[in-house]
Design a protein around this motif. Structure first.
Motif, PDB file in Angstrom:
ATOM      1  N   GLY A 137      -6.458  -0.486  -5.215  1.00 24.33           N
ATOM      2  CA  GLY A 137      -6.139  -1.989  -4.792  1.00 24.33           C
ATOM      3  C   GLY A 137      -6.057  -2.416  -3.553  1.00 24.33           C
ATOM      4  O   GLY A 137      -6.147  -3.344  -3.155  1.00 24.33           O
ATOM      5  N   SER A 138      -6.205  -1.461  -2.665  1.00 24.94           N
ATOM      6  CA  SER A 138      -6.554  -1.729  -1.094  1.00 24.94           C
ATOM      7  C   SER A 138      -8.195  -2.548  -0.985  1.00 24.94           C
ATOM      8  O   SER A 138      -8.913  -2.201  -1.911  1.00 24.94           O
ATOM      9  CB  SER A 138      -6.367  -0.482  -0.225  1.00 24.94           C
ATOM     10  OG  SER A 138      -5.455  -0.190  -0.272  1.00 24.94           O
ATOM     11  N   THR A 139      -8.085  -3.394  -0.113  1.00 26.35           N
ATOM     12  CA  THR A 139      -9.163  -3.949   0.294  1.00 26.35           C
ATOM     13  C   THR A 139      -9.704  -4.040   1.473  1.00 26.35           C
ATOM     14  O   THR A 139      -8.869  -3.712   2.419  1.00 26.35           O
ATOM     15  CB  THR A 139      -9.228  -5.564  -0.043  1.00 26.35           C
ATOM     16  OG1 THR A 139      -8.222  -6.318   0.438  1.00 26.35           O
ATOM     17  CG2 THR A 139      -8.940  -5.785  -1.764  1.00 26.35           C
TER      18      THR A 139
ATOM     19  N   PRO B  40      -4.095   8.543   6.976  1.00 27.66           N
ATOM     20  CA  PRO B  40      -3.967   6.993   6.220  1.00 27.66           C
ATOM     21  C   PRO B  40      -4.552   7.230   4.796  1.00 27.66           C
ATOM     22  O   PRO B  40      -5.543   7.785   4.487  1.00 27.66           O
ATOM     23  CB  PRO B  40      -4.838   5.997   7.146  1.00 27.66           C
ATOM     24  CG  PRO B  40      -5.798   7.053   7.701  1.00 27.66           C
ATOM     25  CD  PRO B  40      -5.219   8.384   7.900  1.00 27.66           C
ATOM     26  N   VAL B  41      -3.857   6.675   3.828  1.00 28.10           N
ATOM     27  CA  VAL B  41      -4.282   6.688   2.616  1.00 28.10           C
ATOM     28  C   VAL B  41      -4.314   5.193   2.001  1.00 28.10           C
ATOM     29  O   VAL B  41      -3.426   4.443   1.890  1.00 28.10           O
ATOM     30  CB  VAL B  41      -3.373   7.316   1.491  1.00 28.10           C
ATOM     31  CG1 VAL B  41      -3.731   7.541   0.152  1.00 28.10           C
ATOM     32  CG2 VAL B  41      -3.163   8.768   2.109  1.00 28.10           C
TER      33      VAL B  41
ATOM     34  N   ASN C  20      -1.059  -1.551   0.388  1.00 26.15           N
ATOM     35  CA  ASN C  20      -1.732  -0.521  -0.175  1.00 26.15           C
ATOM     36  C   ASN C  20      -1.990   0.662   0.712  1.00 26.15           C
ATOM     37  O   ASN C  20      -2.687   1.483   0.282  1.00 26.15           O
ATOM     38  CB  ASN C  20      -2.591  -1.005  -1.330  1.00 26.15           C
ATOM     39  CG  ASN C  20      -2.188  -1.700  -2.616  1.00 26.15           C
ATOM     40  OD1 ASN C  20      -0.860  -1.290  -2.686  1.00 26.15           O
ATOM     41  ND2 ASN C  20      -2.662  -2.689  -3.171  1.00 26.15           N
ATOM     42  N   ILE C  21      -1.813   0.779   1.966  1.00 23.94           N
ATOM     43  CA  ILE C  21      -2.344   1.487   2.727  1.00 23.94           C
ATOM     44  C   ILE C  21      -0.980   2.067   3.386  1.00 23.94           C
ATOM     45  O   ILE C  21       0.151   1.494   4.051  1.00 23.94           O
ATOM     46  CB  ILE C  21      -3.043   1.026   3.944  1.00 23.94           C
ATOM     47  CG1 ILE C  21      -4.273   0.405   3.589  1.00 23.94           C
ATOM     48  CG2 ILE C  21      -3.527   2.059   4.875  1.00 23.94           C
ATOM     49  CD1 ILE C  21      -5.181  -0.368   4.407  1.00 23.94           C
ATOM     50  N   VAL C  22      -0.896   3.412   3.210  1.00 27.94           N
ATOM     51  CA  VAL C  22       0.170   4.529   3.455  1.00 27.94           C
ATOM     52  C   VAL C  22      -0.281   5.644   4.374  1.00 27.94           C
ATOM     53  O   VAL C  22      -1.453   6.047   4.325  1.00 27.94           O
ATOM     54  CB  VAL C  22       1.019   4.581   2.202  1.00 27.94           C
ATOM     55  CG1 VAL C  22       1.686   3.435   1.799  1.00 27.94           C
ATOM     56  CG2 VAL C  22       0.313   5.457   1.278  1.00 27.94           C
TER      57      VAL C  22
END
Length: 97
Positions: A94-96, A89-90, A43-45
Protein backbone atom coordinates in the motif's frame (compact mmCIF):
# COMPACT_ATOMS: atom_id res chain seq x y z
CA UNK A 1 22.48 21.31 -12.50
CA UNK A 2 19.50 20.53 -10.31
CA UNK A 3 17.81 23.29 -8.37
CA UNK A 4 14.75 23.31 -6.19
CA UNK A 5 11.79 25.64 -6.30
CA UNK A 6 12.68 26.83 -2.79
CA UNK A 7 16.17 27.84 -3.94
CA UNK A 8 14.76 29.55 -7.03
CA UNK A 9 12.32 31.53 -4.85
CA UNK A 10 15.31 33.10 -3.07
CA UNK A 11 16.29 34.78 -6.36
CA UNK A 12 13.10 35.08 -8.46
CA UNK A 13 9.64 36.08 -7.38
CA UNK A 14 6.97 34.27 -9.38
CA UNK A 15 3.33 33.32 -9.05
CA UNK A 16 3.64 30.73 -11.82
CA UNK A 17 2.92 27.09 -11.10
CA UNK A 18 5.72 24.54 -11.26
CA UNK A 19 4.40 23.26 -14.60
CA UNK A 20 4.33 26.79 -16.03
CA UNK A 21 7.92 27.41 -14.92
CA UNK A 22 9.03 24.15 -16.52
CA UNK A 23 7.43 25.22 -19.81
CA UNK A 24 9.03 28.68 -19.64
CA UNK A 25 12.51 27.36 -18.87
CA UNK A 26 12.19 24.79 -21.66
CA UNK A 27 11.26 27.57 -24.11
CA UNK A 28 14.44 29.38 -23.06
CA UNK A 29 16.43 26.34 -24.11
CA UNK A 30 17.08 24.98 -20.64
CA UNK A 31 16.55 21.31 -19.97
CA UNK A 32 13.94 21.32 -17.28
CA UNK A 33 11.68 18.77 -15.61
CA UNK A 34 9.38 18.86 -12.66
CA UNK A 35 8.99 16.01 -10.26
CA UNK A 36 6.98 16.03 -7.10
CA UNK A 37 7.07 12.77 -5.23
CA UNK A 38 4.34 11.90 -2.80
CA UNK A 39 4.93 9.41 -0.05
CA UNK A 40 2.46 7.46 2.00
CA UNK A 41 4.52 7.36 5.18
CA UNK A 42 1.79 5.51 7.07
CA UNK A 43 2.95 2.28 5.41
CA UNK A 44 6.71 2.77 5.83
CA UNK A 45 8.17 1.35 9.03
CA UNK A 46 11.51 0.20 10.35
CA UNK A 47 12.29 -3.44 10.85
CA UNK A 48 15.06 -5.64 12.19
CA UNK A 49 16.43 -8.41 9.99
CA UNK A 50 16.11 -11.65 11.96
CA UNK A 51 17.60 -13.95 9.34
CA UNK A 52 18.94 -13.72 5.84
CA UNK A 53 19.24 -16.83 3.60
CA UNK A 54 20.14 -17.32 -0.06
CA UNK A 55 17.12 -17.41 -2.34
CA UNK A 56 16.60 -20.98 -3.59
CA UNK A 57 16.04 -19.92 -7.22
CA UNK A 58 18.27 -16.88 -7.66
CA UNK A 59 21.99 -16.29 -7.18
CA UNK A 60 21.85 -12.62 -6.23
CA UNK A 61 18.74 -12.57 -4.05
CA UNK A 62 18.21 -13.31 -0.38
CA UNK A 63 15.09 -14.18 1.58
CA UNK A 64 14.99 -12.22 4.82
CA UNK A 65 12.74 -12.52 7.84
CA UNK A 66 12.13 -8.99 9.09
CA UNK A 67 10.45 -8.09 12.39
CA UNK A 68 8.45 -4.86 12.02
CA UNK A 69 7.01 -4.96 15.54
CA UNK A 70 3.45 -6.00 14.72
CA UNK A 71 4.45 -8.97 12.55
CA UNK A 72 7.35 -10.79 10.94
CA UNK A 73 7.58 -10.52 7.16
CA UNK A 74 9.39 -12.63 4.57
CA UNK A 75 11.04 -10.18 2.20
CA UNK A 76 13.06 -10.98 -0.93
CA UNK A 77 15.99 -8.58 -1.13
CA UNK A 78 18.67 -7.91 -3.72
CA UNK A 79 20.87 -5.64 -1.61
CA UNK A 80 24.37 -7.13 -1.34
CA UNK A 81 24.93 -5.57 2.10
CA UNK A 82 21.86 -7.04 3.84
CA UNK A 83 22.62 -9.10 6.97
CA UNK A 84 21.16 -10.31 10.26
CA UNK A 85 20.49 -7.65 12.94
CA UNK A 86 20.45 -4.79 10.43
CA UNK A 87 17.74 -2.14 10.98
CA UNK A 88 16.06 -1.42 7.64
CA UNK A 89 13.19 0.67 6.24
CA UNK A 90 10.26 -1.47 5.14
CA UNK A 91 7.63 -0.25 2.67
CA UNK A 92 4.54 -2.31 3.48
CA UNK A 93 1.84 -3.19 0.97
CA UNK A 94 0.00 0.00 0.00
CA UNK A 95 3.02 2.29 0.17
CA UNK A 96 3.39 4.63 -2.80
CA UNK A 97 6.29 6.48 -4.30
Amino acid sequence: MKISRNWLNDYVSSRKTNDQLVDLFTQLGLECTFSEKQFNLNNIVTGKVLSCLKHPNADRLKVCKVDIGSETLDIVCGAPNIHKDLIVPVAKVGSTF
